[in-house]
Design a protein around this motif. Structure first.
Motif, PDB file in Angstrom:
ATOM      1  N   GLY A  29       0.865  -1.420   0.263  1.00 58.33           N
ATOM      2  CA  GLY A  29       0.067   0.143  -0.232  1.00 58.33           C
ATOM      3  C   GLY A  29       0.830   1.202  -0.429  1.00 58.33           C
ATOM      4  O   GLY A  29       0.608   1.909   0.849  1.00 58.33           O
ATOM      5  N   ILE A  30       1.740   0.867  -1.022  1.00 60.34           N
ATOM      6  CA  ILE A  30       2.949   2.383  -0.576  1.00 60.34           C
ATOM      7  C   ILE A  30       2.959   3.123  -2.070  1.00 60.34           C
ATOM      8  O   ILE A  30       2.847   1.905  -3.181  1.00 60.34           O
ATOM      9  CB  ILE A  30       4.095   2.213   0.319  1.00 60.34           C
ATOM     10  CG1 ILE A  30       4.867   0.895  -0.372  1.00 60.34           C
ATOM     11  CG2 ILE A  30       3.662   1.811   1.171  1.00 60.34           C
ATOM     12  CD1 ILE A  30       5.998   0.492  -0.544  1.00 60.34           C
ATOM     13  N   ARG A  31       3.299   4.012  -2.384  1.00 61.15           N
ATOM     14  CA  ARG A  31       3.132   4.581  -3.448  1.00 61.15           C
ATOM     15  C   ARG A  31       4.446   4.042  -4.761  1.00 61.15           C
ATOM     16  O   ARG A  31       5.656   3.879  -3.731  1.00 61.15           O
ATOM     17  CB  ARG A  31       3.977   6.363  -3.368  1.00 61.15           C
ATOM     18  CG  ARG A  31       3.038   7.101  -3.292  1.00 61.15           C
ATOM     19  CD  ARG A  31       3.049   8.337  -3.406  1.00 61.15           C
ATOM     20  NE  ARG A  31       3.994   8.918  -2.602  1.00 61.15           N
ATOM     21  CZ  ARG A  31       4.280   9.627  -1.419  1.00 61.15           C
ATOM     22  NH1 ARG A  31       2.880   9.555  -0.407  1.00 61.15           N
ATOM     23  NH2 ARG A  31       4.838   9.903  -0.896  1.00 61.15           N
ATOM     24  N   CYS A  63       8.306   3.905   5.695  1.00 57.48           N
ATOM     25  CA  CYS A  63       9.029   3.190   4.566  1.00 57.48           C
ATOM     26  C   CYS A  63       9.212   4.991   3.956  1.00 57.48           C
ATOM     27  O   CYS A  63       8.681   4.909   2.698  1.00 57.48           O
ATOM     28  CB  CYS A  63       8.007   2.773   2.829  1.00 57.48           C
ATOM     29  SG  CYS A  63       8.315   0.897   3.382  1.00 57.48           S
ATOM     30  N   ALA A  64       9.152   5.998   4.674  1.00 60.81           N
ATOM     31  CA  ALA A  64       9.164   6.906   4.539  1.00 60.81           C
ATOM     32  C   ALA A  64       8.346   7.734   3.129  1.00 60.81           C
ATOM     33  O   ALA A  64       8.667   8.678   2.577  1.00 60.81           O
ATOM     34  CB  ALA A  64      10.394   7.925   4.187  1.00 60.81           C
ATOM     35  N   ASN A  65       6.836   6.987   3.245  1.00 60.63           N
ATOM     36  CA  ASN A  65       6.190   7.650   2.462  1.00 60.63           C
ATOM     37  C   ASN A  65       4.925   8.183   2.815  1.00 60.63           C
ATOM     38  O   ASN A  65       4.134   8.661   1.640  1.00 60.63           O
ATOM     39  CB  ASN A  65       5.498   6.399   1.913  1.00 60.63           C
ATOM     40  CG  ASN A  65       4.983   5.550   0.601  1.00 60.63           C
ATOM     41  OD1 ASN A  65       3.815   4.889   0.305  1.00 60.63           O
ATOM     42  ND2 ASN A  65       6.123   5.720  -0.237  1.00 60.63           N
ATOM     43  N   PHE A  66       5.470   9.331   3.105  1.00 64.42           N
ATOM     44  CA  PHE A  66       4.791  10.846   3.387  1.00 64.42           C
ATOM     45  C   PHE A  66       5.879  11.478   3.551  1.00 64.42           C
ATOM     46  O   PHE A  66       6.932  12.013   3.729  1.00 64.42           O
ATOM     47  CB  PHE A  66       3.683  10.377   4.374  1.00 64.42           C
ATOM     48  CG  PHE A  66       4.391  10.973   5.840  1.00 64.42           C
ATOM     49  CD1 PHE A  66       4.851  11.215   6.621  1.00 64.42           C
ATOM     50  CD2 PHE A  66       5.002   9.124   6.097  1.00 64.42           C
ATOM     51  CE1 PHE A  66       5.202  11.305   8.207  1.00 64.42           C
ATOM     52  CE2 PHE A  66       5.499   8.855   7.195  1.00 64.42           C
ATOM     53  CZ  PHE A  66       5.712   9.605   8.431  1.00 64.42           C
ATOM     54  N   TRP A  67       5.085  13.072   3.432  1.00 61.74           N
ATOM     55  CA  TRP A  67       5.880  14.363   3.607  1.00 61.74           C
ATOM     56  C   TRP A  67       6.500  14.906   5.196  1.00 61.74           C
ATOM     57  O   TRP A  67       5.835  15.676   5.627  1.00 61.74           O
ATOM     58  CB  TRP A  67       5.323  15.547   2.627  1.00 61.74           C
ATOM     59  CG  TRP A  67       5.336  15.514   0.788  1.00 61.74           C
ATOM     60  CD1 TRP A  67       3.950  15.990   0.679  1.00 61.74           C
ATOM     61  CD2 TRP A  67       6.407  15.294   0.908  1.00 61.74           C
ATOM     62  NE1 TRP A  67       4.378  15.430  -1.013  1.00 61.74           N
ATOM     63  CE2 TRP A  67       5.895  15.649  -0.192  1.00 61.74           C
ATOM     64  CE3 TRP A  67       7.817  15.789   0.924  1.00 61.74           C
ATOM     65  CZ2 TRP A  67       7.175  15.693  -1.775  1.00 61.74           C
ATOM     66  CZ3 TRP A  67       8.619  15.945   0.159  1.00 61.74           C
ATOM     67  CH2 TRP A  67       8.455  16.242  -1.270  1.00 61.74           C
ATOM     68  N   LEU A  68       7.070  13.884   5.748  1.00 62.11           N
ATOM     69  CA  LEU A  68       7.913  14.235   6.998  1.00 62.11           C
ATOM     70  C   LEU A  68       8.742  15.589   6.536  1.00 62.11           C
ATOM     71  O   LEU A  68       9.321  16.206   5.450  1.00 62.11           O
ATOM     72  CB  LEU A  68       9.168  13.273   7.429  1.00 62.11           C
ATOM     73  CG  LEU A  68       8.123  12.449   8.175  1.00 62.11           C
ATOM     74  CD1 LEU A  68       9.227  11.506   8.706  1.00 62.11           C
ATOM     75  CD2 LEU A  68       7.332  12.948   9.682  1.00 62.11           C
ATOM     76  N   PRO A  69       8.959  16.956   7.849  1.00 68.63           N
ATOM     77  CA  PRO A  69       9.749  18.534   7.350  1.00 68.63           C
ATOM     78  C   PRO A  69      10.842  17.141   6.342  1.00 68.63           C
ATOM     79  O   PRO A  69      11.686  18.032   5.874  1.00 68.63           O
ATOM     80  CB  PRO A  69       9.416  18.662   8.790  1.00 68.63           C
ATOM     81  CG  PRO A  69       8.748  18.318   9.932  1.00 68.63           C
ATOM     82  CD  PRO A  69       8.694  16.809   8.919  1.00 68.63           C
TER      83      PRO A  69
END
Length: 298
Positions: free
Chosen positions: A58-60, A207-213
Motif C-alpha cells: 500500500g505504498i507509492r 517507508c517514508a511514504n509521506f512528507w515529513l519535514p
C-alpha cells in the motif's frame, strides 16, 4: 498478478498470506524456460515484481526499493533466473557425448571459438559462473552435481542480496531512521500480526511514504528541522517519540515506557514489537501523523 490482488480483497487476506501466495503460485511460472532466454534483459520482470510488492504494502511506486525488499524479505528474481540457467548448462555438460543436446552444445562452443558465430547465451553463462567465483566448473563439470550447485548458488545469492541491501540502507537519504531498527533481511513482524489496513499504515510510516519535514527539506533543498522544534531534525524518530505536536495522541496510544526518556533502543523495540495490541495502536498513531502532515505544510 492482478488476480492475486483481487483474491486478496475478496478473501481479505493478510499481506503475509498474499506474498506467500504470490511466491508459491505465480513466481514459479515467471522464470519458465529461463534456462534459454535468461540472458535477455530482466529489468521488466523485476519491475513487475517490485510493483506487486508495493501494491500489497500500500505504498507509492516512488518508495525506496531497498525498503520494499527489506519489509517483505524477498530477493531479486534475476538471481532465480541465473540459477536456472547455470544449472541447465551444468546439466548439458554432464550429459553423455551421444546425446543430441551435448553434441549441439559442443558444436556451438567450437563455432564460437573460431569466431564463426557469437552466442549471447554462452557469454551470459560464462559471465555468471565467473562472477560467482566458480568458473572452473565449466572446465571440469564433474566437480559438482546439479542439485549441489543449485543449493550453493542459492546461499551465495542470498548473501549477496543481504550485503547489497545493507549497503543501500546505509547510504540512502531516506533510510536514516530505517537502518536503526531494520537490520534483519526478513518479513517484518507487523505484516504477520495486525490487520491489513493497520499494516499498511505502519508500512507507509516506516517507508517514508509521506512528507515529513526532513524529506520535504531534502526534496526542496530547504530546512529539514521540525517546524515546532527548530533545533531537532524532523524525522520518524522525532515525530513518533519526541515532537510536542503529537504529545496528546502519543500519550493515548503509545505505552509510556517508549516515549518517556526516548532513545534509539526504545525506538527499535517499538518498531519491532511482537505485541499485536501495541502494533495496532502504533498503526493508529502513524496514521494520525501522516494525516497531519498531509494537511499541514512542514
Amino acid at each position: 498478478m492482478y488476480k492475486v490482488l483481487s483474491r486478496e480483497k475478496v478473501l481479505n487476506l493478510s499481506q503475509e498470506t498474499t506474498l506467500e501466495l504470490f511466491g508459491r503460485g505465480l513466481m514459479p511460472v515467471v522464470p519458465y524456460g529461463a534456462e534459454l532466454w535468461g540472458y535477455e534483459k530482466l529489468d521488466t520482470i523485476e519491475l513487475l515484481h517490485r510493483k506487486f510488492l508495493k501494491l500489497v504494502l500500500g505504498i507509492r511506486k516512488t518508495a525506496q526499493n531497498c525498503m520494499v525488499y527489506g519489509e517483505t524479505g524477498r530477493t531479486n528474481v534475476t538471481y532465480v533466473i541465473q540459477i536456472k540457467a547455470m544449472s541447465f548448462r551444468l546439466h548439458l555438460e554432464q550429459l553423455p557425448n551421444s546425446r543430441y543436446s551435448k553434441i549441439f552444445l559442443q558444436l556451438t562452443k567450437k563455432m564460437v571459438a573460431v569466431s564463426l558465430i557469437t552466442s549471447k547465451w554462452l557469454n551470459f553463462i560464462r559471465k555468471a559462473f565467473g562472477e560467482a567465483g566458480i568458473g572452473i566448473i565449466l572446465e571440469y563439470p564433474t566437480l559438482i552435481d546439479k542439485h549441489s550447485l543449485k543449493d550453493s548458488l542459492k546461499t551465495l545469492y542470498k548473501d549477496w542480496t543481504i550485503q547489497e541491501w545493507h549497503a543501500k540502507i546505509e547510504t540512502s537519504g531516506k533510510t536514516m531512521c530505517y537502518k536503526h531498527y531494520k537490520y534483519r533481511f526478513e518479513i517484518s513482524n507487523y505484516l504477520k500480526l495486525v490487520p491489513k489496513h493497520s499494516a499498511r499504515d505502519i508500512c507507509r510510516f516506516r517507508c517514508a511514504n509521506f512528507w515529513l519535514p526532513m524529506y520535504k527539506g531534502i526534496y526542496l533543498k530547504t530546512v529539514k528541522n521540525c517546524r515546532s522544534c527548530v533545533n531537532y531534525l524532523g524525522d520518524e524518530y522525532h515525530a513518533l517519540l519526541c515532537c510536542p505536536i503529537f504529545a496528546f495522541a502519543r500519550a493515548e496510544l503509545i505505552p509510556r515506557t517508549f516515549w518517556e526518556y526516548p532513545n534509539l533502543s526504545k525506538f527499535d523495540k517499538l518498531m519491532n514489537s511482537n505485541d499485536s495490541k501495541v502494533l495496532k495502536n502504533l498503526a493508529t498513531f502513524c496514521s494520525y501523523i501522516t494525516e497531519f502532515y498531509k494537511r499541514v505544510v512542514p
